[in-house]
Design an enzyme around this catalytic site. Structure first.
Site, PDB file in Angstrom:
ATOM      1  N   TYR A 128      32.895 100.607   8.380  1.00  0.00           N
ATOM      2  CA  TYR A 128      32.832  99.155   8.537  1.00  0.00           C
ATOM      3  C   TYR A 128      32.543  98.850   9.997  1.00  0.00           C
ATOM      4  O   TYR A 128      33.201  99.404  10.878  1.00  0.00           O
ATOM      5  CB  TYR A 128      34.151  98.500   8.127  1.00  0.00           C
ATOM      6  N   GLU A 137      31.755  95.419  11.628  1.00  0.00           N
ATOM      7  CA  GLU A 137      31.500  94.010  11.902  1.00  0.00           C
ATOM      8  C   GLU A 137      31.302  93.777  13.397  1.00  0.00           C
ATOM      9  O   GLU A 137      32.031  94.295  14.228  1.00  0.00           O
ATOM     10  CB  GLU A 137      32.658  93.147  11.389  1.00  0.00           C
ATOM     11  N   ASP A 193       7.016  85.039   7.885  1.00  0.00           N
ATOM     12  CA  ASP A 193       7.653  85.931   6.916  1.00  0.00           C
ATOM     13  C   ASP A 193       6.632  87.007   6.552  1.00  0.00           C
ATOM     14  O   ASP A 193       5.697  86.774   5.780  1.00  0.00           O
ATOM     15  CB  ASP A 193       8.073  85.148   5.679  1.00  0.00           C
ATOM     16  N   THR A 235      11.326  92.153   5.270  1.00  0.00           N
ATOM     17  CA  THR A 235      12.061  93.217   4.607  1.00  0.00           C
ATOM     18  C   THR A 235      11.601  94.539   5.217  1.00  0.00           C
ATOM     19  O   THR A 235      10.638  94.591   5.978  1.00  0.00           O
ATOM     20  CB  THR A 235      11.799  93.229   3.098  1.00  0.00           C
ATOM     21  N   LYS A 278       8.681  97.710   0.919  1.00  0.00           N
ATOM     22  CA  LYS A 278       7.295  97.298   0.711  1.00  0.00           C
ATOM     23  C   LYS A 278       6.351  98.170   1.547  1.00  0.00           C
ATOM     24  O   LYS A 278       6.456  99.393   1.514  1.00  0.00           O
ATOM     25  CB  LYS A 278       7.123  95.802   0.986  1.00  0.00           C
ATOM     26  N   ARG A 330      15.807  99.400   1.169  1.00  0.00           N
ATOM     27  CA  ARG A 330      15.915  97.989   0.831  1.00  0.00           C
ATOM     28  C   ARG A 330      16.819  97.291   1.839  1.00  0.00           C
ATOM     29  O   ARG A 330      18.041  97.323   1.752  1.00  0.00           O
ATOM     30  CB  ARG A 330      16.473  97.827  -0.591  1.00  0.00           C
TER      31      ARG A 330
END
Length: 436
Positions: A70, A72, A216, A242, A245, A251
């Site tokens: 984790y 953060e 984008d 992203t 692609k 992903r």
């Protein structure tokens, strides 16, 4: 009107490709499904333009013990201890993004493209503000202010489209709309845009109305990284993408910007929208960006475009109606109205033939989105397998035969095409997939 042909469940018809020992022992049912998917990806011609194959290195990085952490916060500013290694992983990924795309700031924490775009709204707009993007039926994305998206419900979305006679954006209309509506944010880019995006023209309009311009580039990031599409970096305030692609990563997503916007972007991603980043995904992004910096990736990006243009020409010869008349990038949008076969029927038939595409609306489509007139195809995955322009006539022939078989319900032809596809795929193994 033709009805969709029957479609068998791949999980029930395909056995495991190669065993995953730990997974097979712990959960043989899921292991069998993974094996079935591996075989399906190996044997079919994957032509959905938003899909690709990642390398074995990206797969390995995405499945490491980084999953256990984790983290953060940001490097050097975490809320948990024990981040000595994680900070280096994230810094490495961000530095590579800055180098590959030539940006001043990069945030590699967004979970996917939609949350990345939500962070842009959080950084630069207030609920109820006017935002502007390409209409979804014209090729835009849900998160560019379309009504059914949170971005269209929380903000006042106004949309531009394309000309009916050319399928191209009319920048006089975009400018008139921007002057009238005065949006806070303007998005350029989309999910079914087969032509080069004129970032400079959008930037001129955004400056005129004092809007933040967001490019984008989720679909074309790999083409930009490889020099096969112009970059938005000199023109856009923020670049959203992203990482899969055409970029061939896991992903995930990234937000890149000028340094002046870095604080607003970072604050919007965390703590604005997300908790801890997915560190294993960050590692996969770092690997993909390292691969994108190699000379071979430039060759790949240009081959994607060459294949798409060769395929478009072969389809035009066979009487297909292509939106805008062709393509400048990796994507082809086909209107099947002249073939008298609905897009959904064609997509399901082609899937049965081993050619994986998606049904898609076309500009000014009279049919409903879930049963549209078109299909969307692309060349990133087949190029990753090593197919080149000389193969595109064969691919066009398969599509032509498959669409014809969809219209007549000819399942024998679809089965024959699938056999031919599998034979060619066997000669061009896919990156990242196990081999027998």
């Amino acid at each position: 009107m033709s009805q969709p042909l029957s479609h068998s469940d791949p999980a029930s018809s395909l056995g495991p490709f190669l065993p995953h020992p730990a997974l097979a022992e712990a959960d043989p049912e899921l292991a069998a499904l993974v094996g079935a998917e591996e075989r399906l990806q190996a044997e079919t011609l994957r032509m959905i333009p938003s899909e690709n194959y990642v390398s074995s290195a990206v797969l390995e990085a995405s499945g490491t013990v980084l999953q256990n952490k984790y983290s953060e916060g940001y490097p050097g500013r975490r809320y948990y201890e024990g981040q000595q290694v994680i900070d280096q992983v994230e810094t490495l990924a961000a530095d590579r993004a800055k180098a590959v795309f030539g940006v001043e700031h990069a945030n590699v924490q967004p979970y996917s493209g939609s949350p990345a775009n939500l962070a842009v709204y959080l950084a630069f707009a207030e609920p109820g503000d006017t935002v502007m993007g390409m209409s979804l039926p014209m090729g835009g994305h849900l998160t560019h202010g379309w009504g059914v998206s949170a971005t269209g419900r929380w903000f006042r979305g106004v949309q531009y489209g394309v000309r009916q006679d050319t399928g191209l954006i009319d920048f006089d209309e975009v400018r008139d709309l921007a002057r009238k509506e005065r949006p806070k944010v303007i998005f350029c880019g989309g999910t079914a845009v087969p032509r080069t995006i004129d970032f400079a023209a959008f930037a001129e309009i955004a400056r005129e109305v004092d809007a933040v311009l967001v490019a984008d580039i989720a679909h074309i990031a790999g083409l930009i990284a490889g020099g096969a599409h112009p970059s938005p970096v000199p023109h856009a305030d923020v670049v959203s993408t992203t990482t899969h692609k055409t970029l061939r990563g896991p992903r995930g997503a990234m937000l890149m910007s000028r340094e002046v916007h870095a604080k607003a972007i970072d604050k919007a991603v965390f703590p604005g929208l997300q908790g801890g980043p997915h560190n294993q995904t960050t590692a996969g992004i770092a690997v993909a960006l390292h691969e994108a910096a190699q000379p071979a990736f430039r060759d790949y990006a240009h081959a994607v475009v060459a294949n798409a243009q060769a395929l478009a020409e072969a389809l035009l010869v066979r009487g297909f109606d292509l939106v805008s008349g062709g393509t400048d990038n990796h994507l082809i949008l086909m209107d099947l109205t002249p073939k008298d076969v609905p897009g959904k029927v064609a997509a399901k038939a082609l899937d049965q033939a081993g050619i994986v595409v998606n049904y898609n609306t076309v500009p000014f489509d009279p049919r409903k989105p879930f049963d549209p007139s078109g299909i969307r195809i692309g060349t990133p995955s087949l190029t990753s397998r090593g197919l080149r322009t000389e193969h595109m006539a064969t691919v066009a022939e398969w599509i032509d035969r498959g669409v014809g078989a969809a219209g007549s319900g000819d399942e024998e032809t679809l089965a024959k095409i699938r056999s031919e596809v599998a034979e060619l795929m066997a000669a061009y193994p896919a990156p990242g997939l196990p081999t027998a």
